[in-house]
Design a protein around this motif. Sequence first.
Motif, short mmCIF file in Angstrom:
data_model
loop_
_atom_site.label_atom_id
_atom_site.label_comp_id
_atom_site.label_asym_id
_atom_site.label_seq_id
_atom_site.Cartn_x
_atom_site.Cartn_y
_atom_site.Cartn_z
N ILE A 73 6.78 22.96 -9.31
CA ILE A 73 6.89 24.42 -9.23
C ILE A 73 6.71 24.91 -7.80
O ILE A 73 7.45 25.78 -7.33
CB ILE A 73 5.85 25.08 -10.17
CG1 ILE A 73 6.18 24.74 -11.63
CG2 ILE A 73 5.82 26.59 -9.97
CD1 ILE A 73 5.07 25.08 -12.60
N PRO A 106 3.38 29.17 -14.85
CA PRO A 106 3.63 30.62 -14.84
C PRO A 106 4.67 31.00 -15.91
O PRO A 106 5.50 30.17 -16.32
CB PRO A 106 4.19 30.86 -13.44
CG PRO A 106 3.67 29.72 -12.62
CD PRO A 106 3.63 28.54 -13.54
N GLU A 107 4.63 32.23 -16.35
CA GLU A 107 5.55 32.70 -17.40
C GLU A 107 7.00 32.60 -16.98
O GLU A 107 7.90 32.53 -17.83
CB GLU A 107 5.21 34.15 -17.78
CG GLU A 107 3.88 34.30 -18.50
CD GLU A 107 3.63 35.73 -18.92
OE1 GLU A 107 4.50 36.60 -18.65
OE2 GLU A 107 2.57 36.00 -19.52
N THR A 108 7.26 32.60 -15.70
CA THR A 108 8.64 32.56 -15.22
C THR A 108 9.24 31.15 -15.29
O THR A 108 10.45 30.99 -15.10
CB THR A 108 8.70 33.04 -13.75
OG1 THR A 108 7.79 32.26 -12.96
CG2 THR A 108 8.33 34.51 -13.66
N ILE A 109 8.42 30.14 -15.55
CA ILE A 109 8.89 28.75 -15.59
C ILE A 109 9.24 28.36 -17.02
O ILE A 109 8.45 28.58 -17.95
CB ILE A 109 7.83 27.79 -15.03
CG1 ILE A 109 7.45 28.17 -13.60
CG2 ILE A 109 8.33 26.35 -15.09
CD1 ILE A 109 8.60 28.11 -12.61
N ILE A 110 10.41 27.77 -17.19
CA ILE A 110 10.85 27.29 -18.50
C ILE A 110 10.29 25.89 -18.72
O ILE A 110 10.41 25.02 -17.86
CB ILE A 110 12.39 27.24 -18.59
CG1 ILE A 110 12.98 28.64 -18.36
CG2 ILE A 110 12.85 26.67 -19.92
CD1 ILE A 110 14.47 28.63 -18.11
N ARG A 117 17.12 22.86 -9.89
CA ARG A 117 16.27 23.83 -10.60
C ARG A 117 15.54 23.20 -11.78
O ARG A 117 14.64 23.82 -12.36
CB ARG A 117 17.10 25.01 -11.09
CG ARG A 117 17.77 25.79 -9.97
CD ARG A 117 18.30 27.13 -10.45
NE ARG A 117 19.36 26.97 -11.46
CZ ARG A 117 19.88 27.98 -12.15
NH1 ARG A 117 19.43 29.21 -11.95
NH2 ARG A 117 20.85 27.77 -13.03
N LYS A 154 12.48 25.47 -11.39
CA LYS A 154 12.40 26.63 -12.29
C LYS A 154 12.27 26.25 -13.76
O LYS A 154 11.93 27.09 -14.59
CB LYS A 154 13.64 27.51 -12.11
CG LYS A 154 13.89 27.97 -10.68
CD LYS A 154 12.73 28.78 -10.14
CE LYS A 154 13.02 29.27 -8.71
NZ LYS A 154 11.84 29.96 -8.13
N ALA A 155 12.60 25.00 -14.09
CA ALA A 155 12.55 24.56 -15.49
C ALA A 155 12.07 23.12 -15.54
O ALA A 155 12.46 22.30 -14.71
CB ALA A 155 13.92 24.69 -16.15
#
Length: 210
Positions: A168, A186-190, A149, A173-174
Amino acid sequence: MSKKDKWPIYVPKPTFERLKKYYAYLMQIDEDYISSDELAKKFNIKPEQVRKDFTYLDITGKPKKGYHIPLLVEELGKLFGTRVLENLIIVGAGNLGSALAKYMGFEKMGVKVVAIFDNDPKKIGSFVGELSVLPLSFLERVIKRFKVRIGIICVPEESAQEVANLLIKKGIKAIWNFSPVPLKVPETIIVENQDITSGILTIKHILAKK
């Protein structure tokens, strides 16, 4: 109801940053107990601030002894998720990426480098520590196989956004970004930016003022 029953809890960013410093320091010392006064002196803050920071943990100190370090490390580990091992990958097998791939302290923080990638044919197939440098075409299968992730970007700035987009797209995810350029994600990605240039310039500026 203990804090364990309400996990995870929200921790303000300034407190979270101090807790990270406490954790790094406690991992280095070989003692049974430490007082809030000792920690306050180490980090040049007030003992009251240390005790307030620790109210976010499920731990209390003992009179005249302080906080039990193994238990304190365990509680901080829960907060930072170090008890759950996260696999991560590195894109960029240059000096920085290679150094990170060989860093022995990651597993203490609950992460493990499982692969390193590069698009340079001269580097692909060579070894960085125990890892063979893989082509980017292997990204998807590695991410899926190891349930990765987290991705680290150690590429030149002109390639950073393209690499971020690819990571991505493949399920990351990060991102821990070591390239000197802000990423659009995207805002969902750290994203955690580690701008080495900015850090050095800040240090030089502070030194110049003294």
